[in-house]
Design an enzyme around this catalytic site. Structure first.
Site, PDB file in Angstrom:
ATOM      1  CG  HIS A   1      -1.452   1.345   1.427  1.00 11.37           C
ATOM      2  ND1 HIS A   1      -2.303   2.074   0.661  1.00 11.37           N
ATOM      3  CD2 HIS A   1      -1.499   2.214   2.612  1.00 11.37           C
ATOM      4  CE1 HIS A   1      -2.804   3.204   0.956  1.00 11.37           C
ATOM      5  NE2 HIS A   1      -2.089   3.389   2.409  1.00 11.37           N
TER       6      HIS A   1
ATOM      7  CG  HIS B   1       1.183   6.904   4.002  1.00  8.83           C
ATOM      8  ND1 HIS B   1       1.339   6.102   3.019  1.00  8.83           N
ATOM      9  CD2 HIS B   1      -0.166   6.623   4.287  1.00  8.83           C
ATOM     10  CE1 HIS B   1       0.308   5.380   2.897  1.00  8.83           C
ATOM     11  NE2 HIS B   1      -0.475   5.601   3.500  1.00  8.83           N
ATOM     12  CG  ASP B   2      -0.392   3.963   6.721  1.00  9.41           C
ATOM     13  OD1 ASP B   2      -1.098   5.158   7.078  1.00  9.41           O
ATOM     14  OD2 ASP B   2      -1.030   3.434   5.674  1.00  9.41           O
TER      15      ASP B   2
ATOM     16  CD  GLU C   1      -3.499   6.131  10.611  1.00  6.09           C
ATOM     17  OE1 GLU C   1      -4.288   5.295  10.416  1.00  6.09           O
ATOM     18  OE2 GLU C   1      -3.231   7.159  10.188  1.00  6.09           O
ATOM     19  CG  ASP C   2      -1.494   1.883  10.629  1.00 10.04           C
ATOM     20  OD1 ASP C   2      -2.203   2.236  11.570  1.00 10.04           O
ATOM     21  OD2 ASP C   2      -1.578   2.176   9.592  1.00 10.04           O
TER      22      ASP C   2
ATOM     23  CG  ASP D   1      -3.556   7.031   2.569  1.00  7.72           C
ATOM     24  OD1 ASP D   1      -3.674   5.828   2.240  1.00  7.72           O
ATOM     25  OD2 ASP D   1      -3.827   7.533   3.729  1.00  7.72           O
TER      26      ASP D   1
END
Length: 203
Positions: free
Chosen positions: A45, A69-70, A73-74, A137
């Site tokens: 992704h 980008h994640d 957050e993850d 995204d």
């Protein structure tokens, strides 16, 4: 995320291009993770997101931010780590694309407020780079949604914390409107078309 000395040295090496450093870092951060509801490695992704950004701009830091980008957050990556390895500008873009998960609360109870915060950021504070990153995204996500909806139908929505299809449609459409300054880009047109196909046509 704790890096080995060898990997830390490779990431810090001046002769390793920025994009490659970002991919190595993201691969380590997302190691073993898969996309919701399937066995596709999660790294697919952010790499697809970066590819979409690269179709809109040659800004190497923004493309690297798309790969990363994640990670805030993850994964267990912290903001200071991201700043150390990639600098303030990339960290800024990654922060802008990261939700406050409020991990002390059930994710089902915070879904709406998290999406409202993301939409408000795009409407009021995001620059063009942040909007390109958000578009890439969300387009990557919409491609996945459209494929999986064709394969498994409405069972798709059971994999999400928000199981109401119409709420997902609301969120994706609000994002599209917040990104309307990018409407001349093929990525925005594809995103808009997928929203219509998945959430609006035949409703």
């Amino acid at each position: 995320m704790k890096m080995s000395k060898e990997l830390s040295g490779r990431l810090s090496a001046e002769n390793l291009p920025l994009f490659e450093r970002a991919v190595i870092f993201a691969a380590m951060a997302h190691c073993g993770s898969t996309r919701k509801g399937n066995r596709i490695p999660y790294l697919a992704h952010p790499v697809e997101t970066a590819s979409i950004v690269a179709e809109m701009t040659d800004d190497q830091e923004l493309i690297a931010a798309a790969v990363l980008h994640d990670v805030l957050e993850d994964t267990e990556v912290t903001l200071p780590e991201l700043q150390e390895y990639f600098g303030e500008r990339i960290a800024f873009y990654v922060c802008g694309e990261s939700e406050d998960k409020r991990r002390e609360l059930p994710p089902e109870s915070t879904w709406l407020i998290r999406k409202q915060e993301s939409i408000a950021f795009l409407q009021n504070r995001a620059d063009t780079g942040a909007k390109m990153l958000a578009l890439a995204d969300k387009l990557s996500n919409m491609r996945s949604v459209a494929r999986d909806l064709e394969n498994i139908g409405d069972r798709l929505w059971e994999r999400f914390h928000q199981k109401d299809r119409s709420m997902h449609g609301w969120m994706y459409r609000q994002v599209a409107e917040a990104l309307r300054e990018l409407q001349d880009y093929p990525a925005w047109k594809e995103y808009d078309g997928l929203i219509r196909e998945v959430f609006e046509e035949g409703c």
